[in-house]
Design a protein around this motif. Structure first.
Motif, short mmCIF file in Angstrom:
data_model
loop_
_atom_site.label_atom_id
_atom_site.label_comp_id
_atom_site.label_asym_id
_atom_site.label_seq_id
_atom_site.Cartn_x
_atom_site.Cartn_y
_atom_site.Cartn_z
N UNK A 107 5.12 -9.90 4.64
CA UNK A 107 5.90 -10.75 3.74
C UNK A 107 5.90 -10.22 2.31
N UNK A 108 5.11 -9.15 2.05
CA UNK A 108 5.12 -8.55 0.73
C UNK A 108 4.09 -9.12 -0.23
N UNK A 109 2.97 -9.63 0.31
CA UNK A 109 1.89 -10.16 -0.53
C UNK A 109 0.58 -9.41 -0.24
N UNK A 110 -0.30 -9.41 -1.20
CA UNK A 110 -1.59 -8.74 -1.01
C UNK A 110 -2.43 -9.56 -0.04
N UNK A 155 -22.70 -11.43 -14.81
CA UNK A 155 -22.22 -12.40 -13.80
C UNK A 155 -21.02 -11.90 -13.02
N UNK A 156 -20.98 -12.27 -11.74
CA UNK A 156 -19.87 -11.92 -10.85
C UNK A 156 -18.61 -12.67 -11.29
N UNK A 157 -17.46 -11.96 -11.25
CA UNK A 157 -16.19 -12.58 -11.64
C UNK A 157 -15.18 -12.65 -10.50
N UNK A 158 -15.39 -11.90 -9.44
CA UNK A 158 -14.55 -12.03 -8.26
C UNK A 158 -13.09 -11.67 -8.46
N UNK A 159 -12.81 -10.62 -9.25
CA UNK A 159 -11.43 -10.28 -9.55
C UNK A 159 -10.65 -9.87 -8.30
N UNK A 160 -11.32 -9.23 -7.35
CA UNK A 160 -10.62 -8.85 -6.12
C UNK A 160 -10.07 -10.07 -5.38
N UNK A 161 -10.79 -11.19 -5.47
CA UNK A 161 -10.32 -12.42 -4.83
C UNK A 161 -9.10 -12.99 -5.54
N UNK A 162 -8.99 -12.74 -6.84
CA UNK A 162 -7.88 -13.32 -7.61
C UNK A 162 -6.53 -12.76 -7.19
N UNK A 163 -6.50 -11.53 -6.70
CA UNK A 163 -5.21 -10.91 -6.40
C UNK A 163 -4.71 -11.23 -4.99
N UNK A 164 -5.58 -11.78 -4.14
CA UNK A 164 -5.17 -12.10 -2.77
C UNK A 164 -4.05 -13.15 -2.80
N UNK A 165 -3.01 -12.89 -2.02
CA UNK A 165 -1.89 -13.82 -1.94
C UNK A 165 -0.84 -13.63 -3.02
N UNK A 166 -1.07 -12.68 -3.92
CA UNK A 166 -0.11 -12.42 -4.99
C UNK A 166 0.74 -11.20 -4.65
N UNK A 167 1.83 -11.05 -5.38
CA UNK A 167 2.70 -9.91 -5.17
C UNK A 167 1.98 -8.62 -5.60
N UNK A 168 2.29 -7.49 -4.97
CA UNK A 168 1.57 -6.25 -5.24
C UNK A 168 1.55 -5.84 -6.71
#
Length: 406
Positions: free
Chosen positions: A340-343, A39-52
Motif C-alpha cells: 500500500x506504500x507505507x513503512x 533515554x530510549x526515544x524509539x524513533x524507529x517506531x515513529x516511522x511505522x505506518x507512515x509514507x516512505x
C-alpha cells in the motif's frame, strides 16, 4: 583485591554514558563495561505506518551531530526496498555531501580532544583552524544537501537538485583552498598525538574491524545474516548494568567489532596501527582522504544530468538495506515498504551502537586513569546509539531477555 570505579557520565561526547571498571590492586582495569544511559526515544517506531518519504526527515533527527549520515542511510534503505536505481549524478552528490560531513565532524572531535593533546601555546591556533575547516566543509554540506543540519535535498530516488556550474566551481575552489590548511592541521594534530605520553598498547583490543567502504558505504560488503542484536542483560556480567543500559548490543559473526575511521583505514588504506593514538591519527588522515574524494567526484559531476529517478512508492515488503560509512563508522538502516506504500518495518544499527561493547573492552589492561582517553578516541554519539526498544506486539511488554535476529 579488586575495586569498582565508575565514571558517570563520561565526558566530551554527545549524550550520556557510564564507564564501570573493575581494577586490581595496581589500578589496572581487568574488566571494562561501557554503556549508554541516554533515554530510549524509539524513533524507529515513529516511522511505522507512515509514507516512505517521512522516514529520512524523522530519522535524520536521531542526532544533531550525524544528520547527513542518517539521512543517507535512510534513503539508501528505501531505495533498496523499492529497487530504485539512483542516477549517477545523484550518487555523486550524495557521496560529496557525506565526505564534507566527515571533514566537518572530525574537526568537531578534534576540538573536543584538544585539551588532552594541545599545549596552551598552540591551543588558539588549533581551535581557529578547526573553525576554518568546519566553515568550508559546512558550506559544501549546505550547497549539496540543501541544509547542513537537516539536509532537505537528499531524497528517496536521488537528490532534489543538481548543482549549477557556478556551484561546482565554488565547491572545487573552496576544497582546493582548504587542502593546504588541512595538510598543515593534520600534520600538527598527528605530531601532538604522537608526542603524547601514553602507556604502550593503550586502547588495543583483539576485536575485528568492521567497515564496508573507504568513502561512502557498500551494502554488498555486509552480510546481513551475520548480524544479530542482543539485549544488554545478555552481554554484561553485571545485572545492574544490564538493566540500566539503554542500547542493544550488536554482534557481527558472533562477536563485537570496532567500526570507524581506524577500521576503514585498516581495511581500505593499509593502516596497521592500533589503539588510542591510532584512532586519532586515522581520523585526522581521513579528513585529507575525504577532501581528495570530493575533488575527484566534483570533476565527474555533470551539472546538466538527471539526479532523481522516477519511481512509485508501492512496495512489496522487501527488506531494503542502507549502509553508509559515517564519521563514527558503519551506519545500517533497514526498511520495508508495504504494497500500500507505507513503512511496515524500520530498524537501525548505528556506529556507536557497534562500538559500545568494544570501547569497554578497549579500556582493559592499562591504568584506569587513562580509560577516558580510550572512550574519547571513539568519538561516541549516544543519542545515535540509543533509539530502539523491543516490545511484544500483542502485550506491549518491553522484552528483556530476547535475542533479536535480523
Amino acid at each position: 583485591m579488586s575495586e569498582t570505579i565508575v565514571i558517570s557520565p563520561t565526558s566530551r561526547q554527545e549524550g550520556h554514558a557510564e564507564l564501570s571498571m573493575e581494577v586490581d590492586d595496581e589500578g589496572i582495569v581487568t574488566t571494562g563495561r561501557y554503556f549508554s544511559i541516554t533515554p530510549v526515544r524509539g524513533i524507529e517506531k515513529m516511522v511505522i505506518g507512515k509514507r516512505p518519504e517521512t522516514a529520512p526527515v524523522l530519522v535524520q533527527r536521531i542526532c544533531g551531530v550525524c544528520p547527513v549520515t542518517h539521512t543517507l542511510s535512510s534513503v539508501e534503505a528505501i531505495d533498496d526496498s523499492l529497487k530504485i536505481d539512483v542516477p549517477k549524478a545523484g550518487k555523486i552528490l550524495r557521496e560529496i555531501c557525506l565526505n564534507a560531513h566527515i571533514i566537518n565532524s572530525h574537526a568537531i572531535h578534534q576540538f573536543l580532544i584538544a585539551p588532552d593533546f594541545v599545549p596552551e601555546a598552540e591551543y588558539d591556533n588549533v581551535v581557529r583552524n578547526v573553525s576554518k575547516i568546519r566553515k568550508q566543509a559546512q558550506y559544501v554540506e549546505d550547497v549539496v544537501g540543501g541544509e547542513g543540519i537537516h539536509p532537505s535535498d537528499i531524497r528517496i530516488g536521488g537528490m532534489a537538485h543538481n548543482l549549477t556550474k557556478n556551484s561546482v566551481n565554488k565547491i572545487k575552489t573552496r576544497i582546493q583552498g582548504l587542502s593546504n590548511l588541512l595538510e598543515s592541521h593534520v600534520e600538527q594534530i598527528a605530531g601532538l598525538v604522537e608526542d603524547k605520553e601514553f602507556p604502550e598498547n593503550l586502547g588495543v583490543h583483539d576485536k575485528e574491524v568492521f567497515a564496508t567502504s573507504n568513502t561512502y558505504g557498500e551494502r554488498n560488503n555486509l552480510e546481513l545474516t551475520k548480524i544479530e542484536e542482543i539485549l544488554p542483560t545478555s552481554w554484561y556480567d553485571d545485572d545492574t548494568i544490564g538493566e540500566r543500559a539503554c542500547s542493544q548490543i550488536p554482534l557481527y559473526n558472533g562477536d563485537c567489532v570496532e567500526t570507524g575511521p581506524r577500521a576503514r583505514a585498516a581495511k581500505f588504506r593499509k593502516f596497521g596501527q592500533k589503539g588510542v593514538k591510532a584512532q586519532h591519527l586515522a581520523r585526522a588522515e581521513e579528513m585529507i582522504n575525504a577532501a581528495e574524494r570530493i575533488l575527484e567526484l566534483i570533476d565527474k559531476l555533470d551539472p546538466s544530468a538527471q539526479v532523481m529517478a522516477k519511481y512509485t512508492l508501492e512496495g512489496t515488503d522487501r527488506l531494503g538495506i542502507g549502509v553508509i560509512e559515517g564519521p563514527r563508522g558503519t551506519n545500517v538502516h533497514m526498511a520495508k515498504i508495504s504494497s500500500e506504500g507505507y513503512i511496515s518495518d524500520y530498524r537501525a544499527i548505528v556506529p556507536t551502537t557497534w562500538n559500545i561493547p568494544t570501547m569497554g573492552i578497549a579500556t582493559e589492561g592499562t591504568h584506569h586513569e587513562y580509560a577516558p582517553h580510550v572512550i574519547r578516541a571513539y568519538d561516541p554519539c549516544l543519542s545515535c546509539a540509543t533509539h530502539m526498544i523491543v516490545k511484544d506486539d500483542d502485550s506491549k511488554e518491553v522484552l528483556k531477555d530476547e535475542m533479536i535476529q535480523l
